[in-house]
Scaffold this active site. Sequence first.
Site, mmCIF file in Angstrom:
data_model
loop_
_atom_site.group_PDB
_atom_site.id
_atom_site.type_symbol
_atom_site.label_atom_id
_atom_site.label_comp_id
_atom_site.label_asym_id
_atom_site.label_seq_id
_atom_site.Cartn_x
_atom_site.Cartn_y
_atom_site.Cartn_z
ATOM 1 N N GLY A 1 -2.088 9.496 15.482
ATOM 2 C CA GLY A 1 -1.888 8.768 14.388
ATOM 3 C C GLY A 1 -0.494 9.300 13.760
ATOM 4 O O GLY A 1 -0.654 10.507 13.311
ATOM 5 N N ASN B 1 1.090 7.475 18.617
ATOM 6 C CA ASN B 1 1.221 6.390 17.549
ATOM 7 C C ASN B 1 1.390 5.070 18.343
ATOM 8 O O ASN B 1 1.998 4.917 19.150
ATOM 9 C CB ASN B 1 2.163 6.473 16.281
ATOM 10 C CG ASN B 1 1.673 5.837 15.293
ATOM 11 O OD1 ASN B 1 0.703 5.934 14.593
ATOM 12 N ND2 ASN B 1 2.735 5.078 14.711
ATOM 13 N N LYS B 2 0.342 4.159 17.623
ATOM 14 C CA LYS B 2 0.683 2.778 18.121
ATOM 15 C C LYS B 2 1.936 1.881 18.036
ATOM 16 O O LYS B 2 2.236 1.318 18.987
ATOM 17 C CB LYS B 2 -0.408 2.063 17.093
ATOM 18 C CG LYS B 2 -1.143 0.797 17.809
ATOM 19 C CD LYS B 2 -1.938 0.225 16.609
ATOM 20 C CE LYS B 2 -2.631 -1.185 16.929
ATOM 21 N NZ LYS B 2 -3.755 -1.363 15.950
ATOM 22 N N VAL C 1 -4.729 4.587 20.942
ATOM 23 C CA VAL C 1 -5.753 5.395 21.328
ATOM 24 C C VAL C 1 -7.047 4.560 21.658
ATOM 25 O O VAL C 1 -7.440 3.760 20.706
ATOM 26 C CB VAL C 1 -6.151 6.410 20.561
ATOM 27 C CG1 VAL C 1 -7.209 7.342 20.785
ATOM 28 C CG2 VAL C 1 -4.862 7.346 19.916
ATOM 29 N N GLU D 1 -2.727 -2.986 -7.232
ATOM 30 C CA GLU D 1 -1.280 -3.112 -7.338
ATOM 31 C C GLU D 1 -0.730 -4.567 -6.525
ATOM 32 O O GLU D 1 0.279 -4.873 -6.825
ATOM 33 C CB GLU D 1 -0.703 -1.880 -6.359
ATOM 34 C CG GLU D 1 -0.962 -0.697 -7.004
ATOM 35 C CD GLU D 1 -0.317 0.562 -6.540
ATOM 36 O OE1 GLU D 1 -0.459 0.512 -5.256
ATOM 37 O OE2 GLU D 1 0.309 1.288 -7.028
ATOM 38 N N ALA E 1 -2.970 8.988 -0.033
ATOM 39 C CA ALA E 1 -1.953 9.640 0.573
ATOM 40 C C ALA E 1 -1.682 11.123 -0.063
ATOM 41 O O ALA E 1 -1.558 12.083 1.027
ATOM 42 C CB ALA E 1 -0.542 8.833 -0.059
ATOM 43 N N LYS F 1 6.183 6.334 -10.951
ATOM 44 C CA LYS F 1 5.821 5.709 -9.836
ATOM 45 C C LYS F 1 6.850 5.746 -8.612
ATOM 46 O O LYS F 1 6.798 6.270 -7.473
ATOM 47 C CB LYS F 1 5.388 4.505 -9.746
ATOM 48 C CG LYS F 1 4.909 3.568 -8.531
ATOM 49 C CD LYS F 1 3.522 3.739 -8.132
ATOM 50 C CE LYS F 1 2.935 3.190 -6.929
ATOM 51 N NZ LYS F 1 1.806 3.657 -6.207
#
Lengths: 396, 396
Positions: A11, A38-39, A82, A170, A313, A373
């Site tokens: 990932g 990763n995909k 995966v 958001e 995150a 932000k």
Amino acid sequence: MSRIPRIVILGAGYGGIVTAIRLQKELNYNEADVTLVNKHDYHYITTHLHMPAAGTDNPENARVNILKLIDEFKIDFVKSTVVQIRPQEKKVILEEGTLSYDYLVIGLGGEPETFGIPGLKENAMNIRSINSVRFIREHVEYQFAKFKREPSRTDYLTFVVGGAGFTGIEFVGELADRIPDLCKEFDVDPSLVKIYNIEAAPTALPGFDPELVEYAMNVLKNKGVTFKIATAIKECTPDGVVLATGEEIKSATVIWTGGIRGNHMLEEAGFETMRGRIKVDDTLHAPGHDNVYVLGDCSIVMSPEGRPYPPTAQISMQQADVCAHNLVAQIRGSELNKFEYKPKGTVASLGRGEAIGIVGSKKIKGGAAAVMKKLIDLRYLYIIGGIPLVLKKGRF
Amino acid sequence: MSRIPRIVILGAGYGGIVTAIRLQKELNYNEADVTLVNKHDYHYITTHLHMPAAGTDNPENARVNILKLIDEFKIDFVKSTVVQIRPQEKKVILEEGTLSYDYLVIGLGGEPETFGIPGLKENAMNIRSINSVRFIREHVEYQFAKFKREPSRTDYLTFVVGGAGFTGIEFVGELADRIPDLCKEFDVDPSLVKIYNIEAAPTALPGFDPELVEYAMNVLKNKGVTFKIATAIKECTPDGVVLATGEEIKSATVIWTGGIRGNHMLEEAGFETMRGRIKVDDTLHAPGHDNVYVLGDCSIVMSPEGRPYPPTAQISMQQADVCAHNLVAQIRGSELNKFEYKPKGTVASLGRGEAIGIVGSKKIKGGAAAVMKKLIDLRYLYIIGGIPLVLKKGRF
């Protein structure tokens, strides 16, 4: 024959990509083979996805080519999905091939948690990848085009967002900003458009400062959002949602942001999970697997009060720092660090020029919070890609 | 009480809007009341619609606010949909209200002719209005987003255009130009996208110069269009089309450009029609109704060889000139002009920088033809709105 240890990172989300970037800095030549799987060939910035989903920003600004972030001479990259993790055999099965590892980093991200609400999986959309947000954007635009063909179908202009957590709030902020442009583009009377934000918890943004939550709800209400708080969705159908109150909202667009669970492969691999997540030990290992690290949405980290921290995150990136350090330490036989989450604050966007947040212990709102932000977003770009990425993807 | 004659113009397409513009110039003060009725408050430039339909141009460039074209002090404008024409009572029934007339101009435009092909009406889209082309654009984009969710569904990337007349050819040219951008935007392998153009007649662009038709087909084939000429569509289903050959093409997007008939209200009003069209006399009146003019797609004008001219913007505008003159002449009791079509040439766009055409008796193709196409477009903007409109809507 090479005897150097092999690290496989699954990932390239916040946890995986930051671990890879840290490792390529800290590892010496020939100290370990690192492979990132990763995909997609890109990393995406999940905290940005609400914007391209609403169509207020280009999805290109929410993704970065992985080969721009890692040094191919130091880290191998395999673009594949995966399929299975086999901790006993120290193997990972990919859609195309198999990888062996000495150390594994699981940063596969989460999956939507629908809490068993019937029809949600089949009929609701999720904000979770570049493909999914492009789909939502196109779907929303298409509803306006369809409404012009069948002006009696006001369900085409009714948008239901399930969940008033960070993503839900958001997203409705962005969607409310986009609606006037869509109405203009398709000659639609804006008073016909309805945006519902439905949350089962007793408040929007559960856990957030109540004064700021009230501010946020007022900003969004003024933009045309209707809140239904402390109201569970009983069922999602192809025609809309049925609420626990019995009320039915006819809508051709239901977007579910109400929960995240861990990746289904973890349970299948034999790890002990809670809602698909692994409660990691204090060095971020899966319990009983001192060569398996788990990061981000796949992991659970408990607060000193004994409650799981929400997966963000921020926590993933802090985990990645410790994970990279510990991998190097394990290889060198030096001491491992313990993970301790240091919350640096949280800012939620409410659309153009509006946000709320806590930075340190300070509450901020309005334009100042929106600027904050933006700074957080730019800081992240700087962390993963330095100044060039800030200049390329930063929206000023 | 006012005894001045009342002129009602139905439809603000090429015929209707040009008639209105001519009348407001030629009529003296208080010589007649003129009312223009249109479904929308804008006129649209039908010959441009293939571009916004493919998404290669903004629909705004294909429409003009009617009140920018007519002088409200001279001409009344009613935004409403015509429901019924009652020639005996000299009345027109609108969705909201009723209008009486002394002279009527019918320029209501055409409707898709499906020649009884089953399923075409229900399952195919048409390029015929701003709303319909916005729908097609959004529909096409949505298919790319859907394909990313279900990569086995190549029917999402298969586009079938029925009819290789002007509209069909111009649309596939634009669509082929748009595909690479869509593939890039949605990370789709361009080789998976198929565009079919299917025509029952023995040739594309029937009636056009064979050398130019061959040139056009080669240009479009090189852009990735697959032609099936002399091949009828037997049926259109929600899953695609079945051809007369038995071949089935699975497609989520079928666009029918294969034919136009007149407005269904004409027959209902008791006029004698052929495919919904009225064969007008040489002063453009409906036979037996010297106060009813019929223009554009609702009318049939025979060539000296006894075949109906194809309905085009060009013929509509020439009809409008004669219609306006004859209305003034009828009011003043002076002599009416006979309509005689003077073909000035035809240019068909094949997408970016490519076109074919006949101007006078000269064949043109390639870049020169594309420039000529642009000049024709600009000339039309100039005719209806003068220099300001050319500057505002002209794409240079």
